[in-house]
Write an enzyme that holds these catalytic residues in place. Structure first.
Site, PDB file in Angstrom:
ATOM      1  CE1 TYR A 130      27.409  25.172  15.876  1.00 31.40           C
ATOM      2  CE2 TYR A 130      28.495  23.035  15.642  1.00 31.40           C
ATOM      3  CZ  TYR A 130      28.128  24.107  15.242  1.00 31.40           C
ATOM      4  OH  TYR A 130      27.952  24.361  13.849  1.00 31.40           O
ATOM      5  CB  SER A 171      27.183  20.134  13.203  1.00 30.23           C
ATOM      6  OG  SER A 171      28.719  19.762  13.190  1.00 30.23           O
ATOM      7  NE  ARG A 182      37.831  17.014  12.686  1.00 31.05           N
ATOM      8  CZ  ARG A 182      38.013  15.827  13.608  1.00 31.05           C
ATOM      9  NH1 ARG A 182      38.344  14.721  13.290  1.00 31.05           N
ATOM     10  NH2 ARG A 182      38.138  16.446  14.957  1.00 31.05           N
ATOM     11  N   GLY A 210      29.679  38.181  10.058  1.00 33.04           N
ATOM     12  CA  GLY A 210      29.636  38.643   8.709  1.00 33.04           C
ATOM     13  C   GLY A 210      29.943  39.905   8.386  1.00 33.04           C
TER      14      GLY A 210
HETATM   15  N1  LIG Z   1      31.990  26.273   8.793  1.00 30.34           N
HETATM   16  C1  LIG Z   1      32.048  25.041   9.155  1.00 30.34           C
HETATM   17  O1  LIG Z   1      32.786  24.082   8.788  1.00 30.34           O
HETATM   18  C2  LIG Z   1      30.468  24.538   9.329  1.00 30.34           C
HETATM   19  C3  LIG Z   1      30.481  23.116   9.564  1.00 30.34           C
HETATM   20  C4  LIG Z   1      29.111  22.604   9.759  1.00 30.34           C
HETATM   21  C5  LIG Z   1      28.082  23.438  10.098  1.00 30.34           C
HETATM   22  N2  LIG Z   1      28.332  24.873   9.825  1.00 30.34           N
HETATM   23  C6  LIG Z   1      27.154  26.024   9.885  1.00 30.34           C
HETATM   24  O2  LIG Z   1      27.145  26.726   8.924  1.00 30.34           O
HETATM   25  C7  LIG Z   1      26.444  27.821   9.148  1.00 30.34           C
HETATM   26  C8  LIG Z   1      27.404  28.935   8.751  1.00 30.34           C
HETATM   27  O3  LIG Z   1      28.767  28.923   9.217  1.00 30.34           O
HETATM   28  P1  LIG Z   1      30.038  29.713   8.709  1.00 30.34           P
HETATM   29  O4  LIG Z   1      30.966  28.990   8.808  1.00 30.34           O
HETATM   30  O5  LIG Z   1      29.694  30.425   7.227  1.00 30.34           O
HETATM   31  O6  LIG Z   1      30.231  30.919   9.920  1.00 30.34           O
HETATM   32  P2  LIG Z   1      29.901  32.466   9.818  1.00 30.34           P
HETATM   33  O7  LIG Z   1      30.183  32.973  11.287  1.00 30.34           O
HETATM   34  O8  LIG Z   1      30.896  33.021   8.783  1.00 30.34           O
HETATM   35  O9  LIG Z   1      28.504  32.715   9.486  1.00 30.34           O
HETATM   36  C9  LIG Z   1      27.404  32.944  10.456  1.00 30.34           C
HETATM   37  C10 LIG Z   1      26.674  34.200   9.830  1.00 30.34           C
HETATM   38  O10 LIG Z   1      25.580  34.463  10.880  1.00 30.34           O
HETATM   39  C11 LIG Z   1      25.564  35.655  11.472  1.00 30.34           C
HETATM   40  N3  LIG Z   1      24.809  35.634  12.918  1.00 30.34           N
HETATM   41  C12 LIG Z   1      25.571  35.032  13.978  1.00 30.34           C
HETATM   42  N4  LIG Z   1      24.572  35.111  14.890  1.00 30.34           N
HETATM   43  C13 LIG Z   1      23.348  35.920  14.484  1.00 30.34           C
HETATM   44  C14 LIG Z   1      22.258  36.397  15.070  1.00 30.34           C
HETATM   45  N5  LIG Z   1      22.100  36.127  16.297  1.00 30.34           N
HETATM   46  N6  LIG Z   1      21.427  37.102  14.007  1.00 30.34           N
HETATM   47  C15 LIG Z   1      21.592  37.280  12.980  1.00 30.34           C
HETATM   48  N7  LIG Z   1      22.743  36.742  12.297  1.00 30.34           N
HETATM   49  C16 LIG Z   1      23.757  36.069  12.984  1.00 30.34           C
HETATM   50  C17 LIG Z   1      27.027  36.130  11.504  1.00 30.34           C
HETATM   51  O11 LIG Z   1      27.076  37.387  11.472  1.00 30.34           O
HETATM   52  C18 LIG Z   1      27.502  35.622  10.071  1.00 30.34           C
HETATM   53  O12 LIG Z   1      27.516  36.244   9.117  1.00 30.34           O
HETATM   54  C19 LIG Z   1      26.325  27.836  10.827  1.00 30.34           C
HETATM   55  O13 LIG Z   1      24.977  27.548  10.905  1.00 30.34           O
HETATM   56  C20 LIG Z   1      27.297  26.826  11.155  1.00 30.34           C
HETATM   57  O14 LIG Z   1      26.785  26.269  12.378  1.00 30.34           O
HETATM   58  C21 LIG Z   1      29.512  25.280   9.581  1.00 30.34           C
END
Ligand SMILES: NC(=O)c1ccc[n+]([C@@H]2O[C@H](COP(=O)([O-])OP(=O)(O)OC[C@H]3O[C@@H](n4cnc5c(N)ncnc54)[C@H](O)[C@@H]3O)[C@@H](O)[C@H]2O)c1
Length: 310
Positions: A141, A116, A211, A36
C-alpha cells in the site's frame, strides 16, 4: 469549476464532495461502490458507477469538460495490500495512471491525489515528520502511494498542476469501522456494542502507538484550498501526537461512558510513532486544522450514536 471526484461516495471523498458543492462547484462522482455508498452523496450529485481501472474512461468522459480531477478512490487496507499486492497495485497505481492520463487528455488544469502521511515515511527518524523525511514504505500500500507521487511528478512535467495530500489518521462521521485507519470508529463501535476494545502496544511503549488524528472536515478544507494553490506534496494532520490509550480515554469522555479495555501485542509493521509536521501546508495552502481532538470526537460520537439507531 467542474470537478470529477473519484471515491467520492466513500468516507473522506464524500466530505470533499460536500465541501466543493457548498462552494458552488459542479461535482461529478466516479465510484465503484466497493466500500462507498450512494447515500453518502449530497442530493443532486451525479454518480458514475465505474472502476478507476476502466480503460474506456478517458474516451467515455471526454466531453464532460472536467477542470479538476480529485482522486480519492483507492484500495485502502494495508493488510489487504500485503495479502494481494497485485490487486493493490492495479487499483492504486494503474487506476491512478488511468485518471492522470485522462486528465491530461481532457485538458484539465489540476489533479489532486491522496497519499499517506503514515505508511510512506515508515518509522520516523524525527517527530513531527516533515515532507522531505526519507521514505521507508513498509507495505505494498505504502509503495503504491509513493509510486503514485512519482507519477504525479511526471505528469506535472507534462503541464498538469499536481498536488498530493498526505493524510495522517483521518476520523469523523461516515467512517466505517474496518482496517487500521479506522481506530476511532472501532473504539466507538466497541462502546456501542459493549465489547472492550484491544489496545495494541510495544512493551517499551505501554500507552500504545503515537498517532496524529485529523478530522475529516479539516481534510475536506485542504481539498478546497488545493483547488487553486499548491504544487507537490503536503502533510495534512495536526502536528499533535496522541497515544492509543489517550485516544480511548478521550472517546469515553466524548461519549460520557466508561468501559474497560484489554491490551494486545503490537502487530507486525505497526509504526511506533506517526505525527506530521504541517508547516508546509500552512505556508503554501493557507491551511490549518480547525478541530481540536475533544471537539472532533464529540461531533463524531454524536454521529456514531445516531447512526447506530438506524
Ligand atoms: N482514512 C484514512 O485515515 C486515510 C489516511 C491516509 C490516506 N487515506 C486515503 O484517502 C482516500 C480515501 O480513503 P477513505 O478512508 O475515505 O476510504 P473509503 O474506502 O471510504 O473510500 C474509498 C472510495 O473509493 C471507492 N473505490 C475503491 N476502489 C475503487 C475502484 N477500483 N474504482 C472506483 N472506486 C473505487 C470506494 O467504493 C470508496 O467509495 C484513499 O486514497 C486512502 O488511501 C485515508
Amino acid at each position: 469549476m467542474k470537478i470529477l471526484v473519484t471515491g467520492g461516495a466513500g468516507f473522506i471523498g464524500s466530505h470533499v464532495v460536500e465541501a466543493y458543492v457548498s462552494q458552488g462547484h459542479q461535482v461529478v462522482v466516479l465510484d465503484n461502490l466497493s466500500s462507498g455508498r450512494r447515500e453518502n452523496l449530497p442530493a443532486g450529485v451525479p454518480l458514475i458507477k465505474a472502476d478507476v481501472r476502466d480503460k474506456s474512461l478517458a474516451k467515455d468522459l471526454a466531453g464532460e469538460g472536467f477542470q479538476v480531477v480529485n482522486h480519492h478512490a483507492a484500495q485502502i487496507s494495508v493488510p489487504a495490500s500485503v495479502a494481494d499486492p497485485r490487486h493493490d497495485a492495479e487499483v492504486n497505481v494503474v487506476g491512478l495512471v488511468n485518471l492522470l492520463q485522462a486528465a491530461l487528455d481532457w485538458g484539465a488544469s489540476r489533479f489532486i491525489f491522496i497519499a499517506s502521511g503514515g505508511a510512506m515515511y515508515g518509522e520516523p527518524l524525527t517527530v513531527p515528520v516533515p515532507e522531505d523525511h526519507p521514505m521507508h514504505p513498509g507495505s505494498p500500500y505504502a509503495v503504491s502511494k509513493l509510486c503514485g507521487e512519482a507519477y504525479l511528478a511526471y505528469y506535472a512535467s507534462r503541464g498538469l498542476n499536481t498536488v498530493s495530500l498526505r493524510y495522517a489518521n483521518v476520523y469523523g462521521p461516515r467512517q466505517i469501522p474496518q482496517g487500521e485507519a479506522g481506530v476511532v470508529s472501532l473504539f466507538m463501535l466497541a462502546l456501542l456494542e459493549g465489547q472492550p476494545p484491544v489496545i495494541f502496544r510495544y512493551p517499551e511503549q505501554p500507552q500504545g502507538m503515537l498517532r496524529d488524528y485529523v478530522h475529516v472536515k479539516d481534510c475536506a478544507a485542504a481539498n478546497l484550498l488545493a483547488l487553486s494553490a499548491g504544487q507537490g506534496a503536503y502533510n495534512i494532520g495536526t502536528g499533535l501526537g496522541t497515544t492509543t490509550l489517550e485516544l480511548w480515554r478521550a472517546i469515553q469522555e466524548a461519549a460520557g461512558q466508561e468501559m474497560e479495555h484489554r491490551f494486545g501485542p503490537a502487530r507486525p509493521g505497526d509504526l511506533r510513532q506517526s505525527v506530521l509536521d504541517i508547516k508546509k501546508a500552512q505556508a503554501e495552502l493557507g491551511w490549518r486544522p480547525g478541530y481540536g481532538l475533544a471537539q472532533g470526537l464529540a461531533q463524531t460520537w454524536a454521529w456514531a450514536a445516531s447512526a447506530s439507531q438506524d
